[in-house]
Motif scaffolding. Structure first.
Motif, PDB file in Angstrom:
ATOM      1  N   GLU A   1      58.829 -12.911  20.689  1.00  0.00           N
ATOM      2  CA  GLU A   1      57.571 -12.301  20.257  1.00  0.00           C
ATOM      3  C   GLU A   1      57.426 -10.942  20.940  1.00  0.00           C
ATOM      4  O   GLU A   1      57.685 -10.837  22.157  1.00  0.00           O
ATOM      5  CB  GLU A   1      56.432 -13.221  20.688  1.00  0.00           C
ATOM      6  N   CYS A   2      57.006  -9.957  20.182  1.00  0.00           N
ATOM      7  CA  CYS A   2      56.945  -8.591  20.738  1.00  0.00           C
ATOM      8  C   CYS A   2      56.111  -8.517  22.016  1.00  0.00           C
ATOM      9  O   CYS A   2      56.454  -7.797  22.952  1.00  0.00           O
ATOM     10  CB  CYS A   2      56.370  -7.629  19.707  1.00  0.00           C
ATOM     11  N   THR A   3      55.007  -9.267  22.038  1.00  0.00           N
ATOM     12  CA  THR A   3      54.122  -9.193  23.221  1.00  0.00           C
ATOM     13  C   THR A   3      54.821  -9.709  24.476  1.00  0.00           C
ATOM     14  O   THR A   3      54.384  -9.471  25.591  1.00  0.00           O
ATOM     15  CB  THR A   3      52.846 -10.028  22.985  1.00  0.00           C
ATOM     16  N   LYS A   4      55.934 -10.453  24.277  1.00  0.00           N
ATOM     17  CA  LYS A   4      56.629 -11.022  25.448  1.00  0.00           C
ATOM     18  C   LYS A   4      57.741 -10.103  25.963  1.00  0.00           C
ATOM     19  O   LYS A   4      58.456 -10.453  26.894  1.00  0.00           O
ATOM     20  CB  LYS A   4      57.204 -12.389  25.082  1.00  0.00           C
ATOM     21  N   LEU A   5      57.880  -8.954  25.353  1.00  0.00           N
ATOM     22  CA  LEU A   5      58.921  -8.019  25.826  1.00  0.00           C
ATOM     23  C   LEU A   5      58.529  -7.466  27.182  1.00  0.00           C
ATOM     24  O   LEU A   5      57.396  -7.029  27.378  1.00  0.00           O
ATOM     25  CB  LEU A   5      59.067  -6.849  24.842  1.00  0.00           C
ATOM     26  N   ASN A   6      59.467  -7.504  28.139  1.00  0.00           N
ATOM     27  CA  ASN A   6      59.146  -6.908  29.442  1.00  0.00           C
ATOM     28  C   ASN A   6      59.634  -5.465  29.495  1.00  0.00           C
ATOM     29  O   ASN A   6      60.220  -4.953  28.525  1.00  0.00           O
ATOM     30  CB  ASN A   6      59.714  -7.759  30.586  1.00  0.00           C
ATOM     31  N   LYS A   7      59.431  -4.835  30.631  1.00  0.00           N
ATOM     32  CA  LYS A   7      59.763  -3.402  30.780  1.00  0.00           C
ATOM     33  C   LYS A   7      61.246  -3.153  30.527  1.00  0.00           C
ATOM     34  O   LYS A   7      61.631  -2.198  29.832  1.00  0.00           O
ATOM     35  CB  LYS A   7      59.406  -2.989  32.213  1.00  0.00           C
ATOM     36  N   GLN A   8      62.061  -4.071  31.071  1.00  0.00           N
ATOM     37  CA  GLN A   8      63.514  -3.890  30.922  1.00  0.00           C
ATOM     38  C   GLN A   8      63.941  -4.035  29.451  1.00  0.00           C
ATOM     39  O   GLN A   8      64.752  -3.260  28.947  1.00  0.00           O
ATOM     40  CB  GLN A   8      64.236  -4.927  31.780  1.00  0.00           C
ATOM     41  N   ASP A   9      63.331  -5.020  28.760  1.00  0.00           N
ATOM     42  CA  ASP A   9      63.618  -5.195  27.326  1.00  0.00           C
ATOM     43  C   ASP A   9      63.311  -3.903  26.573  1.00  0.00           C
ATOM     44  O   ASP A   9      64.075  -3.462  25.713  1.00  0.00           O
ATOM     45  CB  ASP A   9      62.727  -6.295  26.712  1.00  0.00           C
ATOM     46  N   LYS A  10      62.176  -3.311  26.910  1.00  0.00           N
ATOM     47  CA  LYS A  10      61.752  -2.101  26.176  1.00  0.00           C
ATOM     48  C   LYS A  10      62.727  -0.958  26.425  1.00  0.00           C
ATOM     49  O   LYS A  10      63.007  -0.177  25.514  1.00  0.00           O
ATOM     50  CB  LYS A  10      60.327  -1.713  26.576  1.00  0.00           C
ATOM     51  N   GLU A  11      63.217  -0.888  27.655  1.00  0.00           N
ATOM     52  CA  GLU A  11      64.218   0.152  27.958  1.00  0.00           C
ATOM     53  C   GLU A  11      65.468  -0.079  27.102  1.00  0.00           C
ATOM     54  O   GLU A  11      66.019   0.836  26.499  1.00  0.00           O
ATOM     55  CB  GLU A  11      64.616   0.084  29.439  1.00  0.00           C
ATOM     56  N   LEU A  12      65.908  -1.362  27.064  1.00  0.00           N
ATOM     57  CA  LEU A  12      67.127  -1.688  26.302  1.00  0.00           C
ATOM     58  C   LEU A  12      66.936  -1.414  24.802  1.00  0.00           C
ATOM     59  O   LEU A  12      67.859  -0.953  24.128  1.00  0.00           O
ATOM     60  CB  LEU A  12      67.511  -3.158  26.524  1.00  0.00           C
ATOM     61  N   LEU A  13      65.731  -1.699  24.317  1.00  0.00           N
ATOM     62  CA  LEU A  13      65.462  -1.494  22.882  1.00  0.00           C
ATOM     63  C   LEU A  13      65.639  -0.041  22.446  1.00  0.00           C
ATOM     64  O   LEU A  13      65.973   0.255  21.306  1.00  0.00           O
ATOM     65  CB  LEU A  13      64.037  -1.942  22.547  1.00  0.00           C
ATOM     66  N   LYS A  14      65.415   0.872  23.402  1.00  0.00           N
ATOM     67  CA  LYS A  14      65.531   2.304  23.059  1.00  0.00           C
ATOM     68  C   LYS A  14      66.940   2.655  22.590  1.00  0.00           C
ATOM     69  O   LYS A  14      67.139   3.657  21.901  1.00  0.00           O
ATOM     70  CB  LYS A  14      65.140   3.164  24.262  1.00  0.00           C
ATOM     71  N   ALA A  15      67.902   1.797  22.971  1.00  0.00           N
ATOM     72  CA  ALA A  15      69.294   2.048  22.546  1.00  0.00           C
ATOM     73  C   ALA A  15      69.453   1.947  21.023  1.00  0.00           C
ATOM     74  O   ALA A  15      70.440   2.428  20.467  1.00  0.00           O
ATOM     75  CB  ALA A  15      70.244   1.070  23.235  1.00  0.00           C
ATOM     76  N   LEU A  16      68.470   1.352  20.343  1.00  0.00           N
ATOM     77  CA  LEU A  16      68.543   1.302  18.865  1.00  0.00           C
ATOM     78  C   LEU A  16      68.485   2.712  18.279  1.00  0.00           C
ATOM     79  O   LEU A  16      68.908   2.948  17.157  1.00  0.00           O
ATOM     80  CB  LEU A  16      67.399   0.460  18.291  1.00  0.00           C
TER      81      LEU A  16
END
Ligand SMILES: Cc1cc2nc3c(=O)[nH]c(=O)nc-3n(C[C@H](O)[C@H](O)[C@H](O)COP(=O)(O)OP(=O)(O)OC[C@H]3O[C@@H](n4cnc5c(N)ncnc54)[C@H](O)[C@@H]3O)c2cc1C
Length: 381
Positions: A292-307
């Motif tokens: 669930e998007c609300t469960k993304l932590n800071k590190q997940d968000k950093e990794l997502l930027k690789a998209l």
């Protein structure tokens, strides 16, 4: 032995265009290995060849700027469109950019042949070599005979799709006259991937709009996942500039992944506006568990930027059998920019794909073939 003013080696796109623009008093012939002229033009663009582009700029090419600018100044995209219009070839614009034949590439072949009606067309003759003798004449040896001419124009194209008669004879001829060449390598071709990107092969058949960064260029088009690796317009153009090293793909060029996932109760894979299977594979590739998007932590968000910046080194390419063009050719510095005549060998000319100029996907290679042919034709007196 037959004697000509001009012998044109190769009855493809550039050879035919040159023949049609020669002064009518010039006795000339086209020689081709095939049983028909322009076989590549016929099958290109799925039989409706993408003849040019709404925007033809030297930045869409890998090659010498002066040579390109000179040829486009003499025969521009507008000149080509006008020529086709005068000859009643109907075109259609695709994606607002690419000019294709409305009906069939035969329409263009017929016009080119009609225009070249003063030229003899010698088919089923494979050129083996060319020599220049003391009498200042060229001798062109084919598997069927010997031809003599005052001038020779090499229009034999690149070596991809050898099933259509393609060869590197143009480079062999150049080298036999001590001209410098860059060996042909496959371009406008799919790329193979390394083990780390094998996930891409499992998505075979899916496509998406991307921005690809390679060697200082950004290519904006669709990419296609294939059994052998990656392909589609964006990747084909990427292959023109990629030699080795990394490329980077923005899989969501018109979105921002952080905004998409902001305060959403949906799964991350559900808010990514891509086919679900692709979204899931991308999440895995960048190391984020689908949640669930609300469960993304800071590190997940950093990794997502690789998209927006998925960076990897392709392994190689699909090779000459799949490549639309060959990069490389006779070096620009060997040729007079205004005539395409060899600076070293008087009366020897090179036009089209055999010259070290290659365009991106989008009609640029035919435009170069025609512009270089016209430039050369008008220089031959
Ligand atoms: C599948 C495919 C699709 C393509 N689609 C497009 C497209 O949509 N738009 C675009 O701009 N470009 C496209 N291209 C590229 C385009 O076809 C070429 O860049 C263009 O045809 C080059 O023109 P040319 O005259 O230099 O060479 P060619 O058109 O290839 O002509 C060269 C001629 O020389 C002949 N020849 C070669 N060796 C010998 C020999 N030893 N003896 C005698 N004759 C010989 C060949 O038979 C051929 O007829 C495509 C290419 C392929 C393979």
């Amino acid at each position: 032995m037959k004697n000509y003013d001009v012998l044109i080696l190769g009855a493809g796109a550039s050879g035919l265009m040159l023949a049609g623009n020669l002064n009518k008093k010039i006795k000339n012939a086209l020689i081709d290995t095939n049983e028909k002229p322009a076989k590549k033009l016929k099958i290109s663009g799925g039989g409706k060849c993408n003849i040019t582009n709404v925007s033809v700029d030297i930045n869409n090419f890998d090659g010498d700027e002066a040579l390109l600018a000179s040829a486009f100044q003499k025969f521009s995209k507008e000149n080509l469109l006008d020529f086709l219009d005068r000859n009643r070839v109907e075109l259609e614009l695709r994606k607002g950019r690419y000019y294709f034949c409305k009906h069939s590439s035969d329409d263009i072949i017929n016009v080119l042949k009609k225009n070249a009606k003063n030229s003899e067309i010698i088919l089923n003759n494979t050129v083996l070599h060319v020599t220049k003798e003391d009498d200042e004449l060229f001798y062109v040896k084919t598997d069927k005979g010997l031809y003599k001419a005052k001038k020779v124009v090499v229009a034999t194209g690149g070596k991809s799709f050898q099933t259509l008669g393609a060869s590197d004879i143009g480079l062999q001829i150049a080298k036999s006259f001590d001209l410098s060449v860059k060996e042909f390598t496959p371009a406008l071709v799919g790329l193979t991937v390394q083990k780390e990107q094998f996930w891409m092969k499992e998505l075979s058949g899916l496509s998406c709009y991307v921005h690809v960064k390679v060697a200082g260029k950004t290519l904006k088009e669709e990419m296609l996942f294939a059994h052998k690796g990656i392909s589609g317009p964006a990747i084909l153009s990427t292959s023109l500039y990629w030699k080795k090293g990394e490329i980077s793909i923005d899989f969501l060029p018109n979105e921002n992944i952080i905004d998409l996932t902001q305060n959403s109760k949906k799964l991350v894979s559900s808010v990514i506006p891509l086919p679900k299977r692709l979204a899931k594979a991308l999440l895995k590739a960048v190391g984020v568990n689908d949640k669930e998007c609300t469960k993304l932590n800071k590190q997940d968000k950093e990794l997502l930027k690789a998209l927006h910046n998925y960076t990897f080194a392709p392994a190689g390419n699909f090779g000459f059998t799949k490549a639309e063009v060959s990069r490389g050719g006779v070096l620009a510095e060997e040729l007079d920019v205004n005539t395409l005549e060899s600076k070293k060998i008087k009366d020897l000319y090179f036009i089209g794909e055999v010259v070290d100029i290659t365009g991106e996907l989008g009609g640029y290679n035919f435009q170069w073939a025609f512009s270089s042919a016209y430039t050369c034709a008008k220089a031959i007196k």
